[in-house]
Design a protein around this motif. Structure first.
Motif, PDB file in Angstrom:
ATOM      1  N   HIS A 250     -14.548 -15.973  27.575  1.00  0.00           N
ATOM      2  CA  HIS A 250     -15.433 -16.860  28.348  1.00  0.00           C
ATOM      3  C   HIS A 250     -14.869 -17.172  29.738  1.00  0.00           C
ATOM      4  O   HIS A 250     -15.584 -17.726  30.585  1.00  0.00           O
ATOM      5  CB  HIS A 250     -15.715 -18.151  27.575  1.00  0.00           C
ATOM      6  N   LEU A 251     -13.600 -16.801  29.988  1.00  0.00           N
ATOM      7  CA  LEU A 251     -13.010 -17.021  31.303  1.00  0.00           C
ATOM      8  C   LEU A 251     -12.767 -15.723  32.070  1.00  0.00           C
ATOM      9  O   LEU A 251     -12.127 -15.726  33.114  1.00  0.00           O
ATOM     10  CB  LEU A 251     -11.672 -17.776  31.161  1.00  0.00           C
ATOM     11  N   ALA A 252     -13.306 -14.626  31.570  1.00  0.00           N
ATOM     12  CA  ALA A 252     -13.061 -13.324  32.197  1.00  0.00           C
ATOM     13  C   ALA A 252     -13.561 -13.283  33.642  1.00  0.00           C
ATOM     14  O   ALA A 252     -12.857 -12.800  34.546  1.00  0.00           O
ATOM     15  CB  ALA A 252     -13.711 -12.215  31.374  1.00  0.00           C
ATOM     16  N   ASP A 253     -14.764 -13.789  33.878  1.00  0.00           N
ATOM     17  CA  ASP A 253     -15.311 -13.786  35.241  1.00  0.00           C
ATOM     18  C   ASP A 253     -14.499 -14.694  36.164  1.00  0.00           C
ATOM     19  O   ASP A 253     -14.240 -14.353  37.328  1.00  0.00           O
ATOM     20  CB  ASP A 253     -16.773 -14.237  35.223  1.00  0.00           C
ATOM     21  N   VAL A 254     -14.088 -15.836  35.635  1.00  0.00           N
ATOM     22  CA  VAL A 254     -13.279 -16.768  36.425  1.00  0.00           C
ATOM     23  C   VAL A 254     -11.936 -16.124  36.775  1.00  0.00           C
ATOM     24  O   VAL A 254     -11.427 -16.275  37.891  1.00  0.00           O
ATOM     25  CB  VAL A 254     -13.057 -18.078  35.652  1.00  0.00           C
ATOM     26  N   TRP A 255     -11.372 -15.401  35.815  1.00  0.00           N
ATOM     27  CA  TRP A 255     -10.091 -14.729  36.037  1.00  0.00           C
ATOM     28  C   TRP A 255     -10.201 -13.717  37.172  1.00  0.00           C
ATOM     29  O   TRP A 255      -9.325 -13.653  38.052  1.00  0.00           O
ATOM     30  CB  TRP A 255      -9.646 -14.053  34.744  1.00  0.00           C
ATOM     31  N   GLU A 256     -11.270 -12.935  37.196  1.00  0.00           N
ATOM     32  CA  GLU A 256     -11.463 -11.948  38.267  1.00  0.00           C
ATOM     33  C   GLU A 256     -11.649 -12.644  39.612  1.00  0.00           C
ATOM     34  O   GLU A 256     -11.123 -12.186  40.632  1.00  0.00           O
ATOM     35  CB  GLU A 256     -12.670 -11.061  37.941  1.00  0.00           C
ATOM     36  N   ARG A 257     -12.367 -13.746  39.613  1.00  0.00           N
ATOM     37  CA  ARG A 257     -12.559 -14.503  40.853  1.00  0.00           C
ATOM     38  C   ARG A 257     -11.232 -15.083  41.342  1.00  0.00           C
ATOM     39  O   ARG A 257     -10.957 -15.116  42.545  1.00  0.00           O
ATOM     40  CB  ARG A 257     -13.584 -15.610  40.620  1.00  0.00           C
ATOM     41  N   LEU A 259      -8.232 -13.771  40.798  1.00  0.00           N
ATOM     42  CA  LEU A 259      -7.419 -12.681  41.348  1.00  0.00           C
ATOM     43  C   LEU A 259      -7.833 -12.337  42.770  1.00  0.00           C
ATOM     44  O   LEU A 259      -6.996 -12.095  43.649  1.00  0.00           O
ATOM     45  CB  LEU A 259      -7.530 -11.450  40.449  1.00  0.00           C
ATOM     46  N   SER A 260      -9.134 -12.327  43.011  1.00  0.00           N
ATOM     47  CA  SER A 260      -9.636 -12.029  44.347  1.00  0.00           C
ATOM     48  C   SER A 260      -9.229 -13.120  45.347  1.00  0.00           C
ATOM     49  O   SER A 260      -8.794 -12.820  46.472  1.00  0.00           O
ATOM     50  CB  SER A 260     -11.164 -11.903  44.307  1.00  0.00           C
ATOM     51  N   ALA A 261      -9.355 -14.384  44.919  1.00  0.00           N
ATOM     52  CA  ALA A 261      -8.982 -15.501  45.787  1.00  0.00           C
ATOM     53  C   ALA A 261      -7.474 -15.499  46.056  1.00  0.00           C
ATOM     54  O   ALA A 261      -7.030 -15.835  47.157  1.00  0.00           O
ATOM     55  CB  ALA A 261      -9.399 -16.818  45.145  1.00  0.00           C
ATOM     56  N   LEU A 265      -5.680 -15.377  49.664  1.00  0.00           N
ATOM     57  CA  LEU A 265      -4.733 -16.419  50.066  1.00  0.00           C
ATOM     58  C   LEU A 265      -3.416 -15.812  50.514  1.00  0.00           C
ATOM     59  O   LEU A 265      -2.837 -16.237  51.527  1.00  0.00           O
ATOM     60  CB  LEU A 265      -4.500 -17.385  48.898  1.00  0.00           C
ATOM     61  N   GLN A 266      -2.931 -14.826  49.804  1.00  0.00           N
ATOM     62  CA  GLN A 266      -1.675 -14.194  50.170  1.00  0.00           C
ATOM     63  C   GLN A 266      -1.765 -13.561  51.562  1.00  0.00           C
ATOM     64  O   GLN A 266      -0.812 -13.618  52.345  1.00  0.00           O
ATOM     65  CB  GLN A 266      -1.294 -13.157  49.122  1.00  0.00           C
TER      66      GLN A 266
END
Length: 434
Positions: A250-257, A259-261, A265-266
């Motif tokens: 249920h957090l897979a989409d949040v996890w991908e978002r 990683l992108s953020a 930031l880096q």
């Protein structure tokens, strides 16, 4: 910049001298028997004797976060800090230094200053007007016909105090742990761009949680419970603490978002020369630390519903609002969020075995104007609500650990920082008893 201003303190009697030897033996045995990856046995959270040992072995020996220089902007400004049986006066001196004095009059033991904060010249005990300088020197204790002792023998007792990047730490030990200099060198480059010397206090919240201080810290060190923080979840990725192999569906989409953020930031940090790498030494050194710069969800600027900035004024010399949060954990009692537009400091002060004061302070740029550059209620809303939710979680745990049915349970993989905190605690207490 780090500054240490102190005379060598004398801590006085050992608190554990008053404990029955069987309680001390129980403490030592349970520390040795504690299985890795499991919560502590009930007495660590509930037993007043174990609390007394904590006050001596942890809070009596290690550097404790007391406050920030924004709380002491001018000479003579002070705060009083209380934990366990201790009360300290932390004040700014005329030369800009920081003194920490035991808040115990040398006449008959009265509290010298009773307000939580204020401004003072000399320190005058309300009971019999014994008067001390900001250095703790007894300068007035006279009465008609009474001058038959050396005032220098009755100065206020001192603790160690130091300021690092605008944060104030105190230590009650005669000889503080030496590795704090190394830890300071780790976090100073992360904090310097936010320049706390140019901030002011926007608001301070004090909550007394009916729970042991270790439960407060355990709760802070994981996001396994973050579904219980709807306001915070708008900006803080609830995947904090997770890795690729343990992200629930249920957090897979949040996890991908996330990683992108994180990648974005880096790139920003590299552009501005800001450190962002994770430094994690929570239980591998005496002054345990974790610090990193991490992305926020939404607009990525601050702890708001949309992730947008909460103050119009950038801190220090920062040039971009979208810099996520610099998150820092320090053992034993503090955690921090340094954002582009404000800073939040958190400190946990143990009061009793089942009571802990959690002090949260919001700092904004010293030229930010309330009602023009920020709205106070909006600025503080997310963490006010989150703190109330955490208070309820901690109190549920305290109630459970007090039950005869309680036994230590296993930490989940995402709770590895909880395990690191408890591991740190066990090591420090075993060193204390060695």
């Amino acid at each position: 910049m780090a500054r240490a201003v102190n005379l060598t303190p004398k801590t006085g009697r050992r608190l554990t001298d008053s404990l029955p030897q069987d309680r001390v033996a129980d403490h030592v045995r349970l520390l040795a028997e504690r299985p890795t990856g499991f919560s502590l046995a009930a007495p660590f959270y509930t037993d007043p004797a174990f609390f007394t040992a904590d006050m001596e072995g942890v809070f009596g020996r290690h550097w404790v976060f007391a406050g920030s220089i924004a709380e002491l902007p001018d000479a003579g400004d002070y705060i009083t800090v209380e934990y366990g049986p201790y009360s300290l006066i932390v004040l700014r001196t005329d030369d800009g230094g920081i003194n920490a004095l035991h808040n115990v009059c040398r006449h008959r033991g009265a509290r010298v200053l009773t307000a939580p904060s204020g401004t003072t010249g000399n320190l005058v005990c309300q009971y019999h007007s014994w008067t001390y300088s900001p250095e703790g020197e007894l300068i007035h204790a006279s009465a008609p016909g009474e001058a038959d002792f050396a005032p220098g023998c009755f100065n206020l007792k001192r603790a160690h105090a130091r300021e690092v990047s605008g944060l104030i730490f105190v230590c009650l030990a005669d000889e503080p742990p030496e590795d704090f200099d190394e830890v300071s060198a780790v976090f100073e480059p992360y904090l310097a761009p936010h320049d706390l010397s140019r901030t002011k206090v926007a608001f301070q919240q004090e909550l007394v949680e009916e729970g042991n201080w270790k439960l407060v810290m355990e709760n802070n060190r994981e996001c396994y419970h973050c579904d219980g923080h709807p306001e915070l979840a708008c900006s803080l990725f609830p995947t904090w603490g997770l890795t690729d192999g343990i992200v629930p569906p249920h957090l897979a989409d949040v996890w991908e978002r996330n990683l992108s953020a994180e990648l974005s930031l880096q790139q920003r940090c590299a552009r501005y020369g800001l450190p962002y790498e994770v430094v994690e030494e929570l239980d591998t050194r005496i002054a345990g630390i974790r610090i990193s710069r991490e992305p926020l969800d939404g607009e990525g600027e601050s702890f708001s519903e949309s992730g947008r900035r909460l103050s119009k004024k950038l801190l220090g010399d920062l040039r971009d609002f979208r810099l996520g949060r610099c998150s820092m954990h320090l053992q034993p009692n503090s955690w921090f969020h340094f954002l582009s537009d404000h800073v939040i400091t958190f400190s946990a002060f143990p009061l009793e075995a089942g009571r802990t004061l959690v002090r949260t302070t919001w700092l904004v740029a010293d030229d930010a104007v309330e009602g023009v550059d920020y709205d106070l209620e909006t600025l503080t809303h997310t963490w006010k609500q989150t703190n109330l939710q955490d208070k309820a979680f901690v109190e549920l745990c305290q109630q459970g650990t007090s039950s005869p049915a309680y036994e230590p349970g296993p930490y989940m993989k995402s709770e590895y920082q909880v395990e690191a905190f408890i591991s740190w605690y066990v090591q420090r207490m075993q060193e204390h008893y060695a």
